[in-house]
Scaffold this motif. Structure first.
Motif, short mmCIF file in Angstrom:
data_model
loop_
_atom_site.label_atom_id
_atom_site.label_comp_id
_atom_site.label_asym_id
_atom_site.label_seq_id
_atom_site.Cartn_x
_atom_site.Cartn_y
_atom_site.Cartn_z
N ARG A 127 29.02 -21.54 -0.98
CA ARG A 127 28.64 -21.00 -2.28
C ARG A 127 29.78 -20.17 -2.87
O ARG A 127 30.06 -20.25 -4.07
CB ARG A 127 27.38 -20.14 -2.14
CG ARG A 127 26.81 -19.71 -3.48
CD ARG A 127 25.52 -18.96 -3.37
NE ARG A 127 24.52 -19.76 -2.68
CZ ARG A 127 23.66 -19.30 -1.80
NH1 ARG A 127 23.64 -18.02 -1.52
NH2 ARG A 127 22.78 -20.08 -1.23
N LEU A 128 30.46 -19.38 -2.04
CA LEU A 128 31.58 -18.58 -2.51
C LEU A 128 32.71 -19.47 -3.01
O LEU A 128 33.31 -19.22 -4.05
CB LEU A 128 32.07 -17.67 -1.38
CG LEU A 128 33.22 -16.74 -1.70
CD1 LEU A 128 32.82 -15.74 -2.77
CD2 LEU A 128 33.67 -16.01 -0.45
N GLU A 129 32.99 -20.55 -2.27
CA GLU A 129 34.04 -21.47 -2.68
C GLU A 129 33.68 -22.15 -3.99
O GLU A 129 34.53 -22.29 -4.89
CB GLU A 129 34.27 -22.51 -1.58
CG GLU A 129 35.47 -23.40 -1.84
CD GLU A 129 35.75 -24.32 -0.66
OE1 GLU A 129 36.33 -25.39 -0.91
OE2 GLU A 129 35.40 -23.97 0.48
N ALA A 130 32.43 -22.57 -4.14
CA ALA A 130 32.00 -23.21 -5.38
C ALA A 130 32.08 -22.24 -6.55
O ALA A 130 32.51 -22.61 -7.65
CB ALA A 130 30.58 -23.74 -5.23
N ASP A 131 31.69 -21.00 -6.34
CA ASP A 131 31.77 -19.99 -7.39
C ASP A 131 33.22 -19.73 -7.79
O ASP A 131 33.53 -19.57 -8.97
CB ASP A 131 31.11 -18.68 -6.95
CG ASP A 131 29.60 -18.79 -6.85
OD1 ASP A 131 29.04 -19.80 -7.31
OD2 ASP A 131 28.99 -17.85 -6.29
N THR A 132 34.10 -19.68 -6.80
CA THR A 132 35.52 -19.46 -7.07
C THR A 132 36.09 -20.62 -7.88
O THR A 132 36.82 -20.41 -8.85
CB THR A 132 36.30 -19.29 -5.76
OG1 THR A 132 35.73 -18.20 -5.04
CG2 THR A 132 37.77 -19.03 -6.01
N ALA A 134 34.47 -22.69 -9.83
CA ALA A 134 33.89 -22.66 -11.17
C ALA A 134 34.57 -21.59 -12.04
O ALA A 134 34.86 -21.82 -13.21
CB ALA A 134 32.39 -22.39 -11.10
N ALA A 135 34.85 -20.44 -11.45
CA ALA A 135 35.52 -19.37 -12.20
C ALA A 135 36.95 -19.79 -12.56
O ALA A 135 37.41 -19.54 -13.68
CB ALA A 135 35.54 -18.08 -11.38
N GLN A 138 36.75 -22.32 -15.39
CA GLN A 138 36.44 -21.62 -16.64
C GLN A 138 37.67 -20.89 -17.17
O GLN A 138 37.94 -20.91 -18.37
CB GLN A 138 35.28 -20.64 -16.41
CG GLN A 138 34.82 -19.96 -17.66
CD GLN A 138 34.12 -20.92 -18.60
OE1 GLN A 138 33.54 -21.90 -18.17
NE2 GLN A 138 34.18 -20.63 -19.89
#
Length: 179
Positions: A127-132, A134-135, A138
């Motif tokens: 989840r942390l890797e996916a959030d990173t 995505a950020a 963006q």
């Protein structure tokens, strides 16, 4: 604020850590523990470091064990006042130190969590890797959906966009004619 005063309640609107039934059971348990009435057993943790305060029961009479603290280090202990009266005073039917009991409970608790610990850790890392990612995506696209200057500059200088070998039309990389 009590649930009856909530203006909006949308059950199962998004995935939570616990389901709605577990939430309601927890709320009922907390409400029962907050301020028990006179002569009613409440299981709320009050103060101190004993893990089982308000939870442990006497093996002899079934009453809830009381918690006490002793010494300079304030070590916890559990006792049951029991139902026996000796010389006009209540006699403890059980009196045990809490350090070893609390350590055993903590070890058992952590051992019970061991199977899910690795799966939970891996899920959190994913989840942390996916959030990173995505950020970063963006940030690269910017607010208007077009690449930002640093991202465009990075794309222009990346090895995949560089040409190798002789320049077209016999010109050098600097744009002047070959000598």
């Amino acid at each position: 604020m009590p649930q009856s005063e909530w203006q909006v309640l949308i059950k199962e609107h998004h995935e939570g850590f616990i389901d709605w039934q577990t939430y309601e059971a927890n709320q009922a348990r907390l409400a029962a523990n907050t301020r028990p009435g006179p002569h009613k057993a409440g299981g709320a943790v009050r103060e101190g470091s004993a893990l089982l305060q308000g939870l442990a029961s006497c093996g002899h009479c079934g009453r809830r064990l009381k918690t006490h603290y002793r010494g300079r280090n304030i070590t916890p202990g559990y006792h049951c006042a029991g139902k026996t009266i000796v010389e006009g005073r209540g006699c403890y039917s059980l009196n045990v130190g809490g350090v070893q009991i609390d350590e055993a409970v903590a070890k058992s608790f952590l051992a019970a969590l061991e199977p899910v610990k690795l799966a939970t850790t891996l899920a959190a890392a994913e989840r942390l890797e996916a959030d990173t990612e995505a950020a970063l995506k963006q940030w690269r696209l910017g607010a208007n959906g077009r690449p930002t200057r640093p991202a465009a500059r990075s794309a222009a200088t990346s090895p995949s966009t560089r040409t190798t070998g002789p320049s077209p039309a016999g010109s050098s990389a600097s744009g002047s004619s070959a000598l």
